[in-house]
Design an enzyme around this catalytic site. Sequence first.
Site, PDB file in Angstrom:
ATOM      1  CE  LYS A 219      -2.849  -1.106   9.538  1.00 40.74           C
ATOM      2  NZ  LYS A 219      -1.838  -0.025   9.463  1.00 40.74           N
TER       3      LYS A 219
ATOM      4  CG  ASP B 284       3.127  -4.308  14.390  1.00 38.44           C
ATOM      5  OD1 ASP B 284       2.049  -3.700  14.588  1.00 38.44           O
ATOM      6  OD2 ASP B 284       3.710  -4.293  13.293  1.00 38.44           O
TER       7      ASP B 284
ATOM      8  CB  ALA C 141      -1.795  -3.089  13.383  1.00 37.95           C
TER       9      ALA C 141
ATOM     10  CG  HIS D 166       4.639  -2.320  -2.325  1.00 37.47           C
ATOM     11  ND1 HIS D 166       3.634  -2.152  -1.416  1.00 37.47           N
ATOM     12  CD2 HIS D 166       4.254  -3.332  -3.117  1.00 37.47           C
ATOM     13  CE1 HIS D 166       2.681  -3.035  -1.655  1.00 37.47           C
ATOM     14  NE2 HIS D 166       3.030  -3.759  -2.670  1.00 37.47           N
TER      15      HIS D 166
ATOM     16  CG  PHE E 130       3.432  -4.067   8.023  1.00 37.66           C
ATOM     17  CD1 PHE E 130       2.660  -4.716   7.071  1.00 37.66           C
ATOM     18  CD2 PHE E 130       3.558  -2.690   7.939  1.00 37.66           C
ATOM     19  CE1 PHE E 130       2.032  -3.993   6.061  1.00 37.66           C
ATOM     20  CE2 PHE E 130       2.926  -1.962   6.937  1.00 37.66           C
ATOM     21  CZ  PHE E 130       2.156  -2.617   5.999  1.00 37.66           C
ATOM     22  CG  ASP E 131       5.324  -2.964   4.068  1.00 34.21           C
ATOM     23  OD1 ASP E 131       4.539  -2.923   5.029  1.00 34.21           O
ATOM     24  OD2 ASP E 131       5.086  -2.404   2.982  1.00 34.21           O
TER      25      ASP E 131
ATOM     26  CE1 TYR F 162       2.666  22.386  20.351  1.00 37.25           C
ATOM     27  CE2 TYR F 162       3.509  21.623  22.466  1.00 37.25           C
ATOM     28  CZ  TYR F 162       3.678  21.803  21.108  1.00 37.25           C
ATOM     29  OH  TYR F 162       4.837  21.392  20.498  1.00 37.25           O
TER      30      TYR F 162
HETATM   31  N1  F0G Z   1       2.205  -2.898  11.564  1.00 38.29           N
HETATM   32  C1  F0G Z   1       1.325  -3.618  10.847  1.00 38.29           C
HETATM   33  C2  F0G Z   1       1.056  -5.040  11.200  1.00 38.29           C
HETATM   34  C3  F0G Z   1       0.654  -3.010   9.783  1.00 38.29           C
HETATM   35  O1  F0G Z   1      -0.210  -3.720   9.077  1.00 38.29           O
HETATM   36  C4  F0G Z   1       0.924  -1.639   9.492  1.00 38.29           C
HETATM   37  C5  F0G Z   1       0.252  -0.972   8.386  1.00 38.29           C
HETATM   38  C6  F0G Z   1       1.845  -0.944  10.277  1.00 38.29           C
HETATM   39  C7  F0G Z   1       2.476  -1.621  11.316  1.00 38.29           C
HETATM   40  C8  F0G Z   1       2.191   0.489  10.032  1.00 38.29           C
HETATM   41  O2  F0G Z   1       1.162   1.294  10.442  1.00 38.29           O
HETATM   42  O3  F0G Z   1       0.334   2.380   8.356  1.00 38.29           O
HETATM   43  O4  F0G Z   1      -0.229   3.282  10.611  1.00 38.29           O
HETATM   44  O5  F0G Z   1       2.048   3.498   9.709  1.00 38.29           O
HETATM   45  N2  F0G Z   1      -0.403  -1.594   7.511  1.00 38.29           N
HETATM   46  C9  F0G Z   1      -1.173  -1.025   6.422  1.00 38.29           C
HETATM   47  C10 F0G Z   1      -1.633  -2.129   5.526  1.00 38.29           C
HETATM   48  C11 F0G Z   1      -0.534   0.104   5.709  1.00 38.29           C
HETATM   49  O6  F0G Z   1      -2.158  -1.815   4.446  1.00 38.29           O
HETATM   50  O7  F0G Z   1      -1.533  -3.299   5.884  1.00 38.29           O
HETATM   51  P1  F0G Z   1       0.810   2.703   9.733  1.00 38.29           P
END
Ligand code: F0G
Length: 460
Positions: free
Chosen positions: A261, A218, A220, A452, A127-128, A75
Amino acid sequence: MTQFSSQHPEPFKIKMVEPITLVNRTEREKALENAGLNVFNLLAEKVFIDLLTDSGTGAMSEAQWAGLLSGDESYAGSPSFLHLRDTVTEVTGFPFVLPTHQGRAAENVLHSAMIKEGNVIPGNSHFDTTKAHIEFRKARAIDCTIDECFDPTIDHPFKGNVDLEKLENAVNKHGVENIPFVLITVTNNSGGGQPVSLENIRSVAEFCKERKLKLFFDAARFSENAWFISTREPGQIGRPIPEIVHEIFSYGQGMTMSAKKDAIVNIGGFIATNDEEIFEVCKQYNILFEGFITYGGLAGRDMEALAIGLKEGMDHAYLTSRIEQVKRFGDSLHEAGIPTLRPPGGHAIYIDAKRFLPHIDQEQFPAQALVCELYLESGVRAVEIGTVLADRDPDTGKNRPPELELMRLAIPRRVYTDNHLAYVKDALVRLYERREKIRGLKFTHEPKLLRHFSARFEWV
Ligand code: F0G
């Protein structure tokens, strides 16, 4: 003419396979109807080739699978956490690391620590989930990406770049005191998987430093972004990826990471920072939302696989084979006359729905219609990055049709062959030939938040 010539062969061979099947057209029609014309509601077994996302869909290596077995499940203070922390610090230079279960969880923790009502967060395209986390806190995201990003026909090497003038205007308008941090997303997913140049990152960092603004990433797809820098940016050609990565992060105070990613794991994320004060506040939220600070919503085995994948994802030969595959796929569509966003992105090819279906008004969701038609035609699942995703304006309640109305074909890492992608191309060519017959969509159910993912539609 048959072409069979080698191009950047993958630096691995395939040890395990998962069968996929193409269900017939009648079954696809039924499945899509049941899904309310929203492919997020489709059962994966009804999908033949799944290009919904490159997130969590990669194939782990034998070393990562071995890591799943050797991961330690204590843990607190697990050696798998130490392995992860030390790897993140080695790769990014950030000494303070908090694991989270995925990227948006890292956003939730960081934003809880840093964002207040009325704040603004300028950067390239958010990102969304990032935008939703900002707006959830009654703050605003301001997109300062360069204009070239919004013209899908312009071939610019770094379309993800931040426009310094737009950034300066945003800072002057809202005041430094209302900006908890500037955010650079690498690569710019919402704008086509386009990279940000090292020069641009340096300029933004300098701008922030002069005004005592914090800069976060960010991150990813940071490895893919670094690969573009190493192949496109004057003065950087051929420079080792780890060196470029280190320099990128040296300009910021921290990062959020969706490890699903570029770290090629099925689940995982983290926050990393060099700011101890921010780290201390984040720790509290991490315990509240995610779990203890040495596991943050992940199993020990997940942290082990993540630590290994983070480095594998920076391997130059792997990145070349991956990004060149995406490019071959994109170029083949372009050559077939299909309107795509140029140049090809790092992780996905984006079809320009405005030019593919010019007869469908944006209020009738042309990119979503295209996603449905592609599934019906071929069993291939893509995703809309357009008006549905852009949601309604939180102030006016109106749809906010984005400049780019796109269908994204995201390519999972180490999963599909060129032959799979050629199948997708052939389906798109057939759709393009009968594009005039494709109709738009309207909502039958529209959720208030992140519509979405669960909206339902019918054909107009
Ligand atoms: N930032 C970026 C640039 C992303 O593309 C994503 C996720 C996230 C943050 C959020 O990360 O999914 O691990 O919570 N993108 C995916 C996509 C879902 O399909 O582009 P997460």
